[in-house]
Design an enzyme around this catalytic site. Sequence first.
Site, PDB file in Angstrom:
ATOM      1  N   GLY A  72      35.635  21.135  42.781  1.00  0.00           N
ATOM      2  CA  GLY A  72      36.173  22.190  41.918  1.00  0.00           C
ATOM      3  C   GLY A  72      37.474  22.732  42.470  1.00  0.00           C
ATOM      4  O   GLY A  72      37.517  23.192  43.612  1.00  0.00           O
TER       5      GLY A  72
ATOM      6  N   CYS B 218      29.683  36.415  40.243  1.00  0.00           N
ATOM      7  CA  CYS B 218      28.673  35.657  40.982  1.00  0.00           C
ATOM      8  C   CYS B 218      27.699  36.573  41.719  1.00  0.00           C
ATOM      9  O   CYS B 218      26.577  36.173  42.029  1.00  0.00           O
ATOM     10  CB  CYS B 218      29.338  34.686  41.952  1.00  0.00           C
ATOM     11  SG  CYS B 218      30.382  35.489  43.185  1.00  0.00           S
TER      12      CYS B 218
ATOM     13  N   GLN C 210      38.485  41.089  39.028  1.00  0.00           N
ATOM     14  CA  GLN C 210      37.463  40.928  37.983  1.00  0.00           C
ATOM     15  C   GLN C 210      37.325  42.193  37.144  1.00  0.00           C
ATOM     16  O   GLN C 210      37.103  42.123  35.932  1.00  0.00           O
ATOM     17  CB  GLN C 210      36.134  40.540  38.641  1.00  0.00           C
ATOM     18  CG  GLN C 210      36.146  39.127  39.186  1.00  0.00           C
ATOM     19  CD  GLN C 210      35.044  38.856  40.206  1.00  0.00           C
ATOM     20  OE1 GLN C 210      34.547  39.764  40.874  1.00  0.00           O
ATOM     21  NE2 GLN C 210      34.647  37.597  40.334  1.00  0.00           N
TER      22      GLN C 210
ATOM     23  N   GLU D  87      36.888  43.033  49.801  1.00  0.00           N
ATOM     24  CA  GLU D  87      37.362  41.760  49.215  1.00  0.00           C
ATOM     25  C   GLU D  87      38.086  42.039  47.899  1.00  0.00           C
ATOM     26  O   GLU D  87      37.677  42.882  47.099  1.00  0.00           O
ATOM     27  CB  GLU D  87      36.195  40.791  49.028  1.00  0.00           C
ATOM     28  CG  GLU D  87      35.066  41.281  48.144  1.00  0.00           C
ATOM     29  CD  GLU D  87      35.097  40.648  46.767  1.00  0.00           C
ATOM     30  OE1 GLU D  87      36.076  39.951  46.451  1.00  0.00           O
ATOM     31  OE2 GLU D  87      34.153  40.886  46.011  1.00  0.00           O
TER      32      GLU D  87
END
Length: 506
Positions: free
Chosen positions: A269, A128, A198, A192
């Site tokens: 979601g 993102c 990822q 984070e």
Amino acid sequence: MAVSSAFVACPKLETLLNHHKLETPLGRALPSNNRSRRGLIQRARCELSASDSAPNAANISALEQLKNSAADRYTKERSSIVVIGLSIHTAPVEMREKLAIPEAEWPRAIAELCGLNHIEEAAVLSTCNRMEIYVLALSQHRGVKEVTEWMSKTSGIPVSEICQHRFLLYNKDATQHIFEVSAGLDSLVLGEGQILAQVKQVVKVGQGVNGFGRNISGLFKHAITVGKRVRTETNIAAGAVSVSSAAVELALMKLPESSHASARMLIIGAGKMGKLVIKHLVAKGCTRMVVVNRSEERVIAIREEIPGVEILYRPLDEMLASAAEADVVFTSTASETPLFLKEHVESLPPACPEIGGVRLFVDISVPRNVGSCVNEVDTARVYNVDDLKEVVAANKEDRLRKAMEAQTIIAEESNQFEAWRDSLETVPTIKKLRAYAERIRMAELEKCMSKMGDDINKKTTRAVDDLSRGIVNRFLHGPMQHLRCDGSDSRTLSETLENMHALNRI
């Protein structure tokens, strides 16, 4: 190395360029300017026309020099690791969402990138907050040009616009960048953990994909090691939050403190991001929320994982009705089209008077789930991933201190990775040396067997073969040891490369 398209016009010329032994006569260097090269090409073509059956020595000389020139263009320097990227720091979300590549399409993207003329290996890191393409390029300039054009073609964004927002990093700078990314230093929220997951996923998806080669896969695997080490050896993860946690903090910053306990929360979601939003809301004291999802199974699983909290499920067709009863709406779905537009939000009643009657939409999805046009509605405010910078700014001093600690580790690991890449240069030499020794062994073995006659039995044949292999392996052991290096010791690496160059000269 494929010959240049300029050479392919004449099939016989191409054949000679591709199949003649490459030995530059008398050590003459091929002219470097284009006019001289064109002259050699014309000369070769003329001589081919004059004598199809037996090219003369001058003709062969010209062709050999021409082929050497084409082959040497990229072999004199090793290929470069290049990153072509756009991130939250350089490009708006409107551009990043057009460039985003779903995880399921990463193998296809790698195959297409490696199909470009100057790209050998590739990987895609699409989240993102960033869209970054890592490649091993034969030529930095041409590789960047080809990848940028590919990005333009797949996204529909003009090359000129991509160039305005992209960043380019090469070799050591590219290595340092992915290490910083994996460590969480380049994230909006320091340390984070989601970005490390990822990066791991890039390796997982890349396994078995042809273009995810030794250099790029080695880079990402080392980045995972760096990310783990930084989090273990520093305090970088202490108090650090993910994007979903920052989204919750942003929402609470925008609400009056007195309304934190009573504000009605809606999460659309129930995937990974949605689940994290729920957990962070609970950590902030929220005890009741509504979750809209395509199916109820995930919501039931979350409810079982977080007991003592009232989590109500609503199906997707009740999304607008649920939004009408909420003060804060978090969206985190994989929808490629907006779930909320101006016309949807205009018909909703105002939020509670306790929060000022303004409904908050916190959209942490890329592509966005909430259109920017919703901001035109007086009773609504929209925040997306770019707005999370406000949350991060509060911790700047502590962030810089922890980043300095992490940079020491990253510098050390970067040197180790570069040394490992240097050590890879010896691999072709090792293969060539072993192949050369094997050719000699087989030739001598064949001579020996022919002298021993046809009546020799299999046992003796095997014994002679094993003897020859043993002798060759014993002779090669010393040279091989001096050519093998894991890159961990700079002195050993330097000696190894010197040995390799000496052997190549011999």
